[in-house]
Scaffold this motif. Structure first.
Motif, mmCIF file in Angstrom:
data_model
loop_
_atom_site.group_PDB
_atom_site.id
_atom_site.type_symbol
_atom_site.label_atom_id
_atom_site.label_comp_id
_atom_site.label_asym_id
_atom_site.label_seq_id
_atom_site.Cartn_x
_atom_site.Cartn_y
_atom_site.Cartn_z
ATOM 1 N N LEU A 49 56.716 37.161 39.890
ATOM 2 C CA LEU A 49 55.127 36.958 38.262
ATOM 3 C C LEU A 49 54.435 37.177 38.866
ATOM 4 O O LEU A 49 53.677 38.038 38.279
ATOM 5 N N PRO A 50 54.011 36.903 40.006
ATOM 6 C CA PRO A 50 52.603 36.384 40.458
ATOM 7 C C PRO A 50 52.739 37.931 40.499
ATOM 8 O O PRO A 50 51.480 38.801 40.944
ATOM 9 N N ALA A 51 53.110 39.037 41.869
ATOM 10 C CA ALA A 51 53.525 39.647 42.063
ATOM 11 C C ALA A 51 52.366 40.695 41.047
ATOM 12 O O ALA A 51 52.199 41.866 40.705
ATOM 13 N N GLY A 52 53.537 40.966 40.186
ATOM 14 C CA GLY A 52 53.055 41.568 38.674
ATOM 15 C C GLY A 52 51.576 41.159 38.068
ATOM 16 O O GLY A 52 51.287 42.335 37.667
ATOM 17 N N THR A 60 39.983 39.467 39.159
ATOM 18 C CA THR A 60 39.287 39.758 39.982
ATOM 19 C C THR A 60 39.258 38.978 41.720
ATOM 20 O O THR A 60 37.557 38.599 41.850
ATOM 21 N N SER A 61 40.521 38.595 41.746
ATOM 22 C CA SER A 61 40.679 37.754 42.447
ATOM 23 C C SER A 61 42.134 37.517 43.025
ATOM 24 O O SER A 61 42.927 38.310 42.282
ATOM 25 N N GLY A 62 42.185 38.010 44.617
ATOM 26 C CA GLY A 62 43.719 37.879 45.318
ATOM 27 C C GLY A 62 43.356 39.502 46.071
ATOM 28 O O GLY A 62 42.628 40.037 44.786
ATOM 29 N N PRO A 63 44.911 39.545 46.003
ATOM 30 C CA PRO A 63 45.023 41.092 46.093
ATOM 31 C C PRO A 63 45.417 41.849 45.407
ATOM 32 O O PRO A 63 45.719 41.699 44.259
ATOM 33 N N HIS A 64 45.533 43.177 45.320
ATOM 34 C CA HIS A 64 45.185 44.096 44.101
ATOM 35 C C HIS A 64 46.836 45.150 44.431
ATOM 36 O O HIS A 64 46.391 45.619 45.710
ATOM 37 N N LEU A 65 48.077 44.671 43.706
ATOM 38 C CA LEU A 65 48.880 45.248 44.691
ATOM 39 C C LEU A 65 49.188 46.155 43.502
ATOM 40 O O LEU A 65 49.186 46.678 42.287
ATOM 41 N N SER A 66 49.514 47.694 44.085
ATOM 42 C CA SER A 66 50.340 48.422 43.093
ATOM 43 C C SER A 66 52.488 48.503 42.647
ATOM 44 O O SER A 66 53.081 47.393 43.116
#
Length: 207
Positions: A49-52, A60-66
């Motif tokens: 869920l956090p990955a999504g 605005t915070s944390g890594p942006h994932l594909s």
């Protein structure tokens, strides 16, 4: 350019995602989907869920994932991990279970699920229940569930579980500004919801 983090908490989905991105999804979901002992202590629902959320544009915070990478890694990890767990169970799983009372307890619940609901329904339900998810595949191997039946239904269950959680997180991340700052609330909600199949299961009394 920054290197790999020196300290990553393997039991924290947020820490793993920050450190390794989509690769963490592949490795953790693979292990959590069927590797006894190791997978028992890793996040599953609380990683997907956090990955999504972190795939959604605008946070605005944390890594942006594909999104496509996370969905692919989640699918491959879920399906491959369960199949490997099944093979572990088929070829010596009981010896691994004998080493840990906690594992034996979870395995007993997994076995009860398989016997109560039948193979297909149990594989579907078990995929959404923490702890049961890790031991169900090895337990299916130990109980000689037909390979074709297990493979077909674990693929269906693995894809439903992994993709629905990633997409739910993505939807939340896109619809609710700043939701990534409250991932701990989402994690708690996911854990509570994932336990409902166990809490609401019908009670059977012996004759």
């Amino acid at each position: 350019m920054t290197g790999l983090p020196l300290a990553v908490d393997p039991t924290s989905g947020s820490s793993l995602l920050a450190g390794f991105g989509a690769l963490a999804v592949l490795v953790v979901i693979f292990a959590e989907s069927g590797l006894l002992v190791v997978g028992f202590f890793l996040p599953g629902d609380t990683l997907l869920l956090p990955a999504g959320v972190l795939c959604a544009a605008g946070h605005t915070s944390g890594p942006h994932l594909s999104l496509w990478q996370v969905m692919l890694c989640a699918a491959v990890g879920a399906v491959a991990g369960a199949q490997v767990g099944f093979l572990i169970g088929r070829h010596g799983g009981r010896s691994a279970l004998a080493r840990s009372p906690r594992l034996r307890s979870a395995a007993a619940r997994g076995e009860a699920l398989l016997r109560r609901y039948g193979y297909r329904k149990a594989i579907l339900i078990g995929r959404f229940v923490p702890l049961i998810r890790t031991v169900l595949s090895p337990m299916a191997g130990i109980l000689d569930v037909p390979t074709r039946t297990f493979t077909v239904w674990q693929i269906v269950a693995g894809l439903l579980w992994s993709q629905s959680l990633v997409l739910a997180g993505y939807w939340l991340g896109a619809a609710v500004p700043g939701i990534e700052n409250y991932l701990w609330l989402l994690v708690g909600a996911v854990v509570a919801l994932s336990l409902l199949p166990v809490l609401l299961r019908p009670r059977h009394h012996s004759d």
